[in-house]
Design a protein around this motif. Structure first.
Motif, PDB file in Angstrom:
ATOM      1  N   THR A  72      54.103  44.953  34.122  1.00 45.11           N
ATOM      2  CA  THR A  72      53.301  43.783  33.808  1.00 45.11           C
ATOM      3  C   THR A  72      52.156  43.613  34.797  1.00 45.11           C
ATOM      4  O   THR A  72      51.165  42.974  34.478  1.00 45.11           O
ATOM      5  N   GLY A  73      52.291  44.182  35.976  1.00 51.07           N
ATOM      6  CA  GLY A  73      51.217  44.129  36.959  1.00 51.07           C
ATOM      7  C   GLY A  73      50.930  42.721  37.444  1.00 51.07           C
ATOM      8  O   GLY A  73      51.643  41.775  37.123  1.00 51.07           O
ATOM      9  N   PRO A  74      49.877  42.563  38.211  1.00 49.40           N
ATOM     10  CA  PRO A  74      49.534  41.253  38.748  1.00 49.40           C
ATOM     11  C   PRO A  74      49.017  40.309  37.662  1.00 49.40           C
ATOM     12  O   PRO A  74      48.409  40.744  36.694  1.00 49.40           O
ATOM     13  N   VAL A  75      49.278  39.018  37.849  1.00 48.00           N
ATOM     14  CA  VAL A  75      48.824  37.998  36.906  1.00 48.00           C
ATOM     15  C   VAL A  75      48.020  36.959  37.675  1.00 48.00           C
ATOM     16  O   VAL A  75      48.513  36.368  38.640  1.00 48.00           O
ATOM     17  N   ASP A  76      46.770  36.752  37.264  1.00 52.82           N
ATOM     18  CA  ASP A  76      45.947  35.715  37.887  1.00 52.82           C
ATOM     19  C   ASP A  76      46.449  34.346  37.438  1.00 52.82           C
ATOM     20  O   ASP A  76      46.624  34.102  36.247  1.00 52.82           O
ATOM     21  N   LEU A  77      46.662  33.463  38.416  1.00 56.02           N
ATOM     22  CA  LEU A  77      47.135  32.112  38.121  1.00 56.02           C
ATOM     23  C   LEU A  77      46.003  31.097  38.165  1.00 56.02           C
ATOM     24  O   LEU A  77      45.930  30.205  37.329  1.00 56.02           O
ATOM     25  N   ALA A  78      45.128  31.215  39.158  1.00 52.77           N
ATOM     26  CA  ALA A  78      44.004  30.289  39.315  1.00 52.77           C
ATOM     27  C   ALA A  78      42.887  31.019  40.048  1.00 52.77           C
ATOM     28  O   ALA A  78      43.129  32.002  40.750  1.00 52.77           O
ATOM     29  N   GLU A  79      41.672  30.519  39.875  1.00 51.73           N
ATOM     30  CA  GLU A  79      40.537  31.154  40.553  1.00 51.73           C
ATOM     31  C   GLU A  79      39.388  30.177  40.705  1.00 51.73           C
ATOM     32  O   GLU A  79      39.338  29.153  40.023  1.00 51.73           O
ATOM     33  N   SER A  90      30.402  32.237  50.753  1.00 50.58           N
ATOM     34  CA  SER A  90      30.392  32.580  49.331  1.00 50.58           C
ATOM     35  C   SER A  90      31.486  33.601  49.060  1.00 50.58           C
ATOM     36  O   SER A  90      32.040  34.210  49.974  1.00 50.58           O
ATOM     37  N   GLY A  91      31.786  33.784  47.787  1.00 45.33           N
ATOM     38  CA  GLY A  91      32.825  34.707  47.351  1.00 45.33           C
ATOM     39  C   GLY A  91      33.738  33.995  46.375  1.00 45.33           C
ATOM     40  O   GLY A  91      33.455  32.877  45.934  1.00 45.33           O
ATOM     41  N   THR A  92      34.835  34.647  46.021  1.00 42.77           N
ATOM     42  CA  THR A  92      35.793  34.051  45.093  1.00 42.77           C
ATOM     43  C   THR A  92      37.185  34.061  45.711  1.00 42.77           C
ATOM     44  O   THR A  92      37.485  34.868  46.591  1.00 42.77           O
ATOM     45  N   ALA A  93      38.022  33.153  45.209  1.00 45.06           N
ATOM     46  CA  ALA A  93      39.431  33.091  45.607  1.00 45.06           C
ATOM     47  C   ALA A  93      40.259  33.102  44.334  1.00 45.06           C
ATOM     48  O   ALA A  93      39.884  32.468  43.339  1.00 45.06           O
ATOM     49  N   ARG A  94      41.364  33.838  44.368  1.00 42.84           N
ATOM     50  CA  ARG A  94      42.287  33.902  43.232  1.00 42.84           C
ATOM     51  C   ARG A  94      43.711  33.786  43.765  1.00 42.84           C
ATOM     52  O   ARG A  94      44.039  34.390  44.775  1.00 42.84           O
ATOM     53  N   THR A  95      44.531  33.025  43.067  1.00 45.03           N
ATOM     54  CA  THR A  95      45.960  33.087  43.346  1.00 45.03           C
ATOM     55  C   THR A  95      46.541  34.043  42.323  1.00 45.03           C
ATOM     56  O   THR A  95      46.199  33.988  41.133  1.00 45.03           O
ATOM     57  N   VAL A  96      47.391  34.949  42.795  1.00 43.42           N
ATOM     58  CA  VAL A  96      47.893  36.031  41.957  1.00 43.42           C
ATOM     59  C   VAL A  96      49.409  36.158  42.138  1.00 43.42           C
ATOM     60  O   VAL A  96      49.908  36.151  43.265  1.00 43.42           O
ATOM     61  N   LEU A  98      52.284  38.777  41.807  1.00 49.09           N
ATOM     62  CA  LEU A  98      52.426  40.227  41.738  1.00 49.09           C
ATOM     63  C   LEU A  98      53.629  40.600  40.882  1.00 49.09           C
ATOM     64  O   LEU A  98      54.481  39.756  40.574  1.00 49.09           O
ATOM     65  N   ALA A  99      53.710  41.861  40.496  1.00 51.14           N
ATOM     66  CA  ALA A  99      54.792  42.339  39.630  1.00 51.14           C
ATOM     67  C   ALA A  99      56.166  42.076  40.231  1.00 51.14           C
ATOM     68  O   ALA A  99      57.130  41.850  39.501  1.00 51.14           O
ATOM     69  N   ASP A 100      56.276  42.067  41.554  1.00 51.73           N
ATOM     70  CA  ASP A 100      57.577  41.826  42.198  1.00 51.73           C
ATOM     71  C   ASP A 100      57.918  40.338  42.309  1.00 51.73           C
ATOM     72  O   ASP A 100      58.939  39.970  42.861  1.00 51.73           O
ATOM     73  N   GLY A 101      57.041  39.463  41.791  1.00 52.57           N
ATOM     74  CA  GLY A 101      57.289  38.023  41.821  1.00 52.57           C
ATOM     75  C   GLY A 101      56.671  37.313  43.018  1.00 52.57           C
ATOM     76  O   GLY A 101      56.586  36.086  43.035  1.00 52.57           O
ATOM     77  N   SER A 102      56.237  38.050  44.024  1.00 53.74           N
ATOM     78  CA  SER A 102      55.595  37.414  45.175  1.00 53.74           C
ATOM     79  C   SER A 102      54.201  36.940  44.770  1.00 53.74           C
ATOM     80  O   SER A 102      53.663  37.339  43.739  1.00 53.74           O
ATOM     81  N   GLN A 103      53.627  36.069  45.589  1.00 50.21           N
ATOM     82  CA  GLN A 103      52.313  35.494  45.293  1.00 50.21           C
ATOM     83  C   GLN A 103      51.369  35.729  46.466  1.00 50.21           C
ATOM     84  O   GLN A 103      51.805  35.717  47.624  1.00 50.21           O
ATOM     85  N   VAL A 104      50.098  35.928  46.160  1.00 44.79           N
ATOM     86  CA  VAL A 104      49.081  36.094  47.197  1.00 44.79           C
ATOM     87  C   VAL A 104      47.853  35.274  46.842  1.00 44.79           C
ATOM     88  O   VAL A 104      47.595  34.991  45.669  1.00 44.79           O
ATOM     89  N   LEU A 105      47.132  34.908  47.882  1.00 47.64           N
ATOM     90  CA  LEU A 105      45.781  34.397  47.715  1.00 47.64           C
ATOM     91  C   LEU A 105      44.881  35.594  47.970  1.00 47.64           C
ATOM     92  O   LEU A 105      44.970  36.225  49.025  1.00 47.64           O
ATOM     93  N   ARG A 106      44.046  35.924  47.014  1.00 44.90           N
ATOM     94  CA  ARG A 106      43.115  37.039  47.149  1.00 44.90           C
ATOM     95  C   ARG A 106      41.712  36.474  47.284  1.00 44.90           C
ATOM     96  O   ARG A 106      41.262  35.683  46.444  1.00 44.90           O
ATOM     97  N   ILE A 107      41.033  36.859  48.352  1.00 51.23           N
ATOM     98  CA  ILE A 107      39.646  36.461  48.581  1.00 51.23           C
ATOM     99  C   ILE A 107      38.799  37.706  48.384  1.00 51.23           C
ATOM    100  O   ILE A 107      39.071  38.742  48.994  1.00 51.23           O
ATOM    101  N   GLU A 108      37.784  37.595  47.517  1.00 45.29           N
ATOM    102  CA  GLU A 108      36.941  38.744  47.197  1.00 45.29           C
ATOM    103  C   GLU A 108      35.474  38.435  47.474  1.00 45.29           C
ATOM    104  O   GLU A 108      35.019  37.310  47.277  1.00 45.29           O
ATOM    105  N   ASP A 109      34.773  39.463  47.924  1.00 44.11           N
ATOM    106  CA  ASP A 109      33.330  39.384  48.202  1.00 44.11           C
ATOM    107  C   ASP A 109      32.997  38.236  49.154  1.00 44.11           C
ATOM    108  O   ASP A 109      31.944  37.595  49.029  1.00 44.11           O
TER     109      ASP A 109
END
Length: 188
Positions: A72-79, A90-96, A98-109
């Motif tokens: 199922t891979g990662p699933v974006d929850l919010a951004e 500047s940049g973007t933030a996403r809460t994700v 992961l396939a193992d059920g853990s969650q991360v905040l991903r900051i891009e650019d």
């Protein structure tokens, strides 16, 4: 130089040296002229899977002849996109999730400034309100890894991400927000 002048000059020089040392430690002005770039991949994403495609789990022999199961891979929850507060950010933030059920905040650019004690938080306040402080119930995710690039921050297990309205780049030393990104639920 007279003896009385030396008695005055030496203590003044000593005080100025101590003040300069404390000021350098506290403000760390050299960080205004340096950048740290981080380029982390999203955890658990197969490098061989095409972009946007889930990775394939190889389970030959376990499905009774069925085709391999898709991860199922990662699933974006919010951004959301960062807005600037005390520093251009500047940049973007996403809460994700992961396939193992853990969650991360991903900051891009990410593009922001360095600071003496900059950290990443999730806040229950929206980005505009964060300028006045993080508010109650914030979650600290760690020190900012770099002021440029792509980076991941593990969210503590059991954290209900739906409670949080923003991701914040926060300077602990001066209690100011460099910038914040609103976290709007991803329509799926």
């Amino acid at each position: 130089m007279s003896r009385s002048s030396r008695r005055t000059v030496l203590p003044v020089l000593l005080v100025l040296t101590v003040v300069a040392g404390v000021g350098l430690f506290y403000f760390q002005p050299w960080k205004a002229f340096t950048d740290t770039t981080v380029d982390e991949a999203l955890p658990g994403v197969s490098a061989s899977a095409p972009s946007g495609e889930p990775a394939v789990k190889h389970t030959a022999g376990m499905n009774g002849g069925e085709p391999p199961a898709r991860d199922t891979g990662p699933v974006d929850l919010a951004e959301g996109r960062f807005v600037s507060h005390e520093h251009d950010t500047s940049g973007t933030a996403r809460t994700v999730r992961l396939a193992d059920g853990s969650q991360v905040l991903r900051i891009e650019d990410l593009k922001s400034s360095q600071g003496p004690d900059v950290r990443v938080y999730l806040s229950t306040r929206d980005p505009a309100a964060v300028e006045g402080g993080l508010g109650d119930g914030d979650v600290a995710l760690g020190k900012l890894k770099g002021n440029l690039g792509n980076q991941n921050y593990a969210v503590p297990a059991g954290t209900d991400l739906s409670r949080f309205r923003s991701a914040v780049i926060w300077c602990e030393r001066f209690a100011v927000s460099f910038g914040a990104a609103g976290l709007a639920p991803v329509k799926g």
